[in-house]
Design a protein around this motif. Structure first.
Motif, PDB file in Angstrom:
ATOM      1  N   LEU A 157       0.841  -1.191   0.000  1.00  6.78           N
ATOM      2  CA  LEU A 157       0.000   0.000   0.000  1.00  6.78           C
ATOM      3  C   LEU A 157       0.876   1.241   0.000  1.00  6.78           C
ATOM      4  CD1 LEU A 157      -2.981   1.081   0.328  1.00  6.78           C
ATOM      5  CD2 LEU A 157      -2.510   1.185   2.791  1.00  6.78           C
ATOM      6  N   PHE A 158       0.536   2.180  -0.887  1.00  9.41           N
ATOM      7  CA  PHE A 158       1.246   3.464  -0.899  1.00  9.41           C
ATOM      8  C   PHE A 158       0.307   4.516  -0.316  1.00  9.41           C
ATOM      9  CE2 PHE A 158       2.339   7.543  -2.986  1.00  9.41           C
ATOM     10  CZ  PHE A 158       3.623   7.698  -2.482  1.00  9.41           C
ATOM     11  N   ARG A 159       0.720   5.146   0.772  1.00  7.46           N
ATOM     12  CA  ARG A 159      -0.109   6.142   1.448  1.00  7.46           C
ATOM     13  C   ARG A 159       0.489   7.535   1.247  1.00  7.46           C
ATOM     14  NH1 ARG A 159      -1.628   4.490   7.445  1.00  7.46           N
ATOM     15  NH2 ARG A 159      -3.395   5.840   6.957  1.00  7.46           N
ATOM     16  N   TYR A 160      -0.416   8.514   1.023  1.00  8.89           N
ATOM     17  CA  TYR A 160       0.044   9.879   0.781  1.00  8.89           C
ATOM     18  C   TYR A 160      -1.080  10.860   1.094  1.00  8.89           C
ATOM     19  CZ  TYR A 160      -2.562   9.293  -3.611  1.00  8.89           C
ATOM     20  OH  TYR A 160      -3.544   9.057  -4.541  1.00  8.89           O
ATOM     21  N   MET A 161      -0.733  12.143   1.151  1.00 11.84           N
ATOM     22  CA  MET A 161      -1.707  13.201   1.393  1.00 11.84           C
ATOM     23  C   MET A 161      -1.944  13.951   0.081  1.00 11.84           C
ATOM     24  SD  MET A 161      -2.557  13.007   4.588  1.00 11.84           S
ATOM     25  CE  MET A 161      -3.368  14.591   4.858  1.00 11.84           C
ATOM     26  N   ARG A 162      -3.204  14.255  -0.168  1.00 11.92           N
ATOM     27  CA  ARG A 162      -3.548  14.997  -1.390  1.00 11.92           C
ATOM     28  C   ARG A 162      -4.667  15.972  -1.061  1.00 11.92           C
ATOM     29  NH1 ARG A 162      -1.243  16.469  -6.186  1.00 11.92           N
ATOM     30  NH2 ARG A 162      -2.809  16.650  -7.842  1.00 11.92           N
TER      31      ARG A 162
END
Length: 391
Positions: A31-36
Motif C-alpha cells: 500500500l502506498f499512502r500519501y496526502m492529497r
C-alpha cells in the motif's frame, strides 16, 4: 523488513509512503499512502505473493514522482485504465457501431421503415467521409465534412443525419469504444459552426384546401366510388392522419358511444387518442360494414391488408386536385376552428392530438377534453353538410 514471517494484522512501514498491509484474514499486500489536498489516500500496489519488495519500492518511487509533478497517482492509474478499452477498440469503425445501434433500437421504433432511413442516410452521407476510420477517431472536423455540403441545400436531411451521428457516437462512448465530448453535439458546439436551420431552410407546409371550399370538395367526393373516397371523407371529418385512418380496425370503434380509440402504436405522440365521432363519421363507418372483409374498416385490394397509404393521394390526382394534399386537411380544419369558432386553442389542438410544448402546462393537463372536442367535431361536420346543401 521481515515480510515473509510477519503475520500480525496491521500496517508496516518501509519508508517513503510504502507499507505492507496485512488483513485479519492474513492476506498481505503493498500500500502506498500519501496526502492529497489535505486528505489521506491509499493506493494498492499489488499482493505480496506477486510483487516483491524491490518492485514495490520501485512502484512507490513512481508514485512519489507523480506527486512531485502535481499528479495524483490514483487518478493517473484510473485514467490509464479507462483508456485501455478504447485502445483495444481502435479497429471498431463508425459503420460497425451504427449497425449495432440500429439493431439494438429497431424494436423500439414505431415505424418499420425507420431503421432503413437510418441506414440509408448514414450510408449515403457519413460512410464516404468516415470511411474505415475507428469510431474513436471521429472528431468535429470529420462531422463538419459530412454536414456542411448539405446543411443549406438539404437542411432537414442534414439535421436528422447530425442527430443520428450524435446518437451512434454516444452509444460508442457508453460501450467504451471512444472517450471525450461528442463532436456531433449541436447545442454549445456545432451550433457555433453551422447557420441556424431557420436561416437556410424554408418551411414547406402541406398544400391545404381553404376551409370555405371544404363543402364543395366533400360534395364532389360523394360522387367518387370506392373505399378511398370513404376513407378520405372520414379523415377530413376526424382531422386525423393517413396512417391512423387506413390502420383503423373494427375493434377500435364503439359506435354506440361515438368513440374511435386509436392505440399508442399508431399515434405520432405515442399516446392513445380518443376521437369523438360526428353523426356523419359514424354513418361512414357503418356503411363500411357492407364491404367488411377482415379486421380493417377501410380494407385494401388484397385480403387482410389495409388500404394503401397512397390510395387517397391517388384519388386526389384522379379528381385533378394535385394542388392539395391529404395531410393538408388537418390544416384546413385548424384554420376553420381558429378563424370561425370560439373553441379554446387547447381544444382545437387536442382535436389534432398535438402535444403541449409547455412542460408546466402539460403537467396539469390530465384530461383529453373529450366532451368539448365532441361538440367541436360535430360543428365541423355540420359546417360541411350545411354549406354543401346550399351549394
Amino acid at each position: 523488513m521481515k515480510i515473509t514471517k510477519t503475520t500480525t494484522p496491521g500496517l508496516y512501514g518501509d519508508g517513503g509512503g510504502l507499507y505492507l498491509q496485512i488483513t485479519a484474514a492474513g492476506v498481505k499486500s503493498w500500500l502506498f499512502r500519501y496526502m492529497r489536498a489535505g486528505k489521506a489516500r491509499g493506493m494498492g500496489l499489488g499482493p505480496l505473493h506477486t510483487i516483491g519488495l524491490a518492485e514495490a519500492r520501485a512502484r512507490a518511487l513512481d508514485c512519489r514522482r507523480l506527486l512531485l509533478d502535481g499528479i495524483d497517482p490514483i487518478d493517473s492509474r484510473n485514467a490509464e485504465r479507462a483508456s485501455q478499452p478504447v485502445a483495444q477498440a481502435d479497429e471498431v469503425t463508425f459503420k460497425q457501431c451504427a449497425e449495432k445501434y440500429i439493431e439494438a433500437h429497431r424494436a423500439g421504433w414505431k415505424n418499420a421503415k425507420h431503421a432503413d432511413q437510418w441506414t440509408n442516410t448514414l450510408t449515403t452521407y457519413a460512410d464516404p467521409v468516415f470511411n474505415s476510420q475507428p469510431v474513436s477517431a471521429i472528431d468535429t472536423t470529420l462531422v463538419m465534412k459530412v454536414l456542411e455540403p448539405i446543411w443549406a441545400t438539404k437542411t432537414e436531411t442534414a439535421s436528422r443525419l447530425r442527430g443520428r451521428i450524435e446518437s451512434v457516437l454516444d452509444w460508442a462512448t457508453v460501450r467504451g469504444y471512444r472517450t471525450g465530448e461528442n463532436p456531433a453535439r449541436l447545442k454549445g458546439h456545432l451550433d457555433t459552426l453551422l447557420p441556424k436551420r431557420s436561416r437556410v431552410q424554408k418551411v414547406v407546409h402541406h398544400p391545404a384546401l381553404p376551409y370555405a371550399h371544404v363543402a364543395a370538395f366533400v360534395k364532389t367526393l360523394h360522387s367518387q366510388e370506392g373505399v378511398a373516397a370513404c376513407a378520405l371523407e372520414f379523415l377530413i371529418l376526424t382531422a386525423t392522419r393517413t396512417n391512423e385512418v387506413i390502420g383503423a380496425t373494427w375493434a377500435e370503434f364503439d359506435l354506440d358511444e361515438g368513440v374511435w380509440t386509436i392505440p399508442v402504436e399508431r399515434m405520432k405522440m405515442r399516446k392513445e387518442h380518443r376521437v369523438p365521432l360526428s353523426a356523419r363519421a359514424i354513418a361512414i363507418v357503418k356503411a363500411q360494414e357492407d364491404v367488411k372483409r377482415g379486421d380493417y374498416v377501410f380494407p385494401g385490394a388484397r385480403d387482410k391488408k389495409p388500404l394503401s397509404n397512397m390510395a387517397m393521394l391517388q384519388l386526389l390526382e384522379r379528381m385533378k386536385r394535385a394542388d392539395i394534399t391529404v395531410h393538408g386537411f388537418r390544416s384546413t380544419f385548424r384554420d376553420w376552428a381558429g378563424e370561425t369558432t370560439h373553441y379554446p386553442r387547447e381544444v382545437c389542438e387536442a382535436a389534432l392530438a398535438h402535444g403541449i410544448k409547455d412542460k408546466a402546462e402539460a403537467a396539469y393537463a390530465r384530461g383529453d377534453l373529450f366532451a368539448k372536442r365532441a361538440a367541436l367535431m360535430e360543428d365541423w361536420a355540420a359546417f360541411a353538410e350545411a354549406t354543401c346543401a346550399k351549394s
